[in-house]
Each structure stands twice: as structure tokens, then as C-alpha cells.
Design a protein around this motif. Structure first.
Motif, mmCIF file in Angstrom:
data_model
loop_
_atom_site.group_PDB
_atom_site.id
_atom_site.type_symbol
_atom_site.label_atom_id
_atom_site.label_comp_id
_atom_site.label_asym_id
_atom_site.label_seq_id
_atom_site.Cartn_x
_atom_site.Cartn_y
_atom_site.Cartn_z
ATOM 1 N N HIS A 88 16.276 27.433 11.636
ATOM 2 C CA HIS A 88 16.416 27.240 13.084
ATOM 3 C C HIS A 88 15.077 27.283 13.785
ATOM 4 O O HIS A 88 14.141 27.928 13.320
ATOM 5 N N HIS A 93 12.996 30.496 12.709
ATOM 6 C CA HIS A 93 13.574 31.630 11.978
ATOM 7 C C HIS A 93 14.617 31.132 10.991
ATOM 8 O O HIS A 93 15.067 29.988 11.075
ATOM 9 N N MET A 112 18.456 31.692 9.896
ATOM 10 C CA MET A 112 19.661 32.257 10.495
ATOM 11 C C MET A 112 20.663 32.537 9.401
ATOM 12 O O MET A 112 21.103 31.625 8.696
ATOM 13 N N MET A 168 18.892 27.724 20.300
ATOM 14 C CA MET A 168 18.534 27.568 18.896
ATOM 15 C C MET A 168 18.969 26.190 18.428
ATOM 16 O O MET A 168 20.036 25.715 18.795
HETATM 17 CU CU LIG Z 1 19.173 30.836 14.903
#
Ligand SMILES: [Cu+2]
Length: 153
Positions: free
Chosen positions: A74, A107, A109, A85
Motif C-alpha cells: 500500500h 507500507h 498491509m 490508502m
Molecule cells: Cu494500508
């Protein structure tokens, strides 16, 4: 005297191990300080770390973890005043640049956590790189809301 010195050397070596063990390599990619934040079972968790190549360009293609139903890549984008996101297909690792996966940015997820992420726990996650192949790292779980890993230097 000699025996005591040997003992001290061994103790220092052991003490140094956890920090050393918390960075990883996949081919020429170095993965630094993987961490996460506490989260309840059934919800989402995040994976943060730094990625750097010491050689050719590479790409993080996907990830998987026994701690989640699936793991998505993400990023965050601004839509007016709102941060949303968005999934990305891959995360490029370009020579000379350190990619930071961090709160509010790129990041991993972890979707539908199979168990709660508890502060102090280490969560295994396998990263799949285009060139570097697969490497399993451990996310160090910090308290909920932590903005940065407590062990960062
Ligand atoms: Cu995320």
C-alpha cells in the motif's frame, strides 16, 4: 583470568546478536528494522521497514505472513484533505535511494490478522523480491500509535 576474559567475550557477542539479527538481506537488497504496531485479531496490521540495494535495482513484488489472511502493498495518497490508502503493484528499490515503509507512506498491509499483534512480539513475514528472491523477516511489534520503531537509531 583467561577463562573469565573468554566468558566476557562470549557474553558481549550474545548481547550484540538481537540488533544484528534484525536486519536482513535478499540478494543485494538490505532490509532494515522491520516493525509493526499492536492491532487486534481480525483487523488490519501494518509492516514498516527500510529497503536499500547495494547492487542492481530490484522490486518488492509481494509479501505473505502466517499472521494474516493476505498481505498487500500500500501507499498513502492525499485526496484533498483526506489521506487514503491505495494498493500498489510493486515497490521499486533503486540504487542510491533508501525506500522507507513508514506510517503515512508506503507500507505492507496485513489484512485480516489471524491473531492479535501484541507489543514485544515478533511477527514473521516473507518478502518476495524480483531479483533477490524470498526472505523471511520479523516485524518487531511496537505499541499502537507508535510513530517510529523504539529501537531505531
Ligand atoms: Cu494500508
Amino acid at each position: 583470568m583467561f577463562a573469565r576474559r573468554q566468558f566476557l567475550t562470549a557474553a558481549i557477542t550474545l548481547a550484540a546478536l538481537p540488533a544484528f539479527a534484525h536486519s536482513y538481506t535478499a540478494g543485494e537488497v538490505e532490509i532494515g528494522h522491520p516493525w509493526s504496531r499492536a492491532a487486534p485479531a481480525g483487523r488490519t496490521g501494518a509492516g514498516y521497514m527500510t529497503l536499500r540495494t547495494t547492487g542492481a535495482a530490484d522490486r518488492l513484488l509481494s509479501a505473505s505472513s502466517p499472521a494474516a489472511e493476505r498481505v498487500e502493498l500500500h501507499t498513502h495518497i492525499h485526496e484533498g484533505a483526506v489521506m487514503r490508502m491505495r494498493p500498489v503493484t510493486d515497490i521499486p528499490v533503486t540504487p542510491g535511494e533508501t525506500v522507507e515503509l513508514k506510517p503515512g507512506g508506503l507500507h505492507l498491509m496485513l489484512v485480516n490478522l489471524t491473531a492479535a499483534l501484541q507489543p514485544g512480539a515478533r511477527v514473521p513475514i516473507t518478502l518476495h523480491f524480483e531479483r533477490g528472491g524470498d526472505v523471511t523477516v520479523e516485524l518487531a511489534v511496537e505499541r499502537a500509535g507508535a510513530a517510529a520503531p523504539a529501537h531505531a537509531h
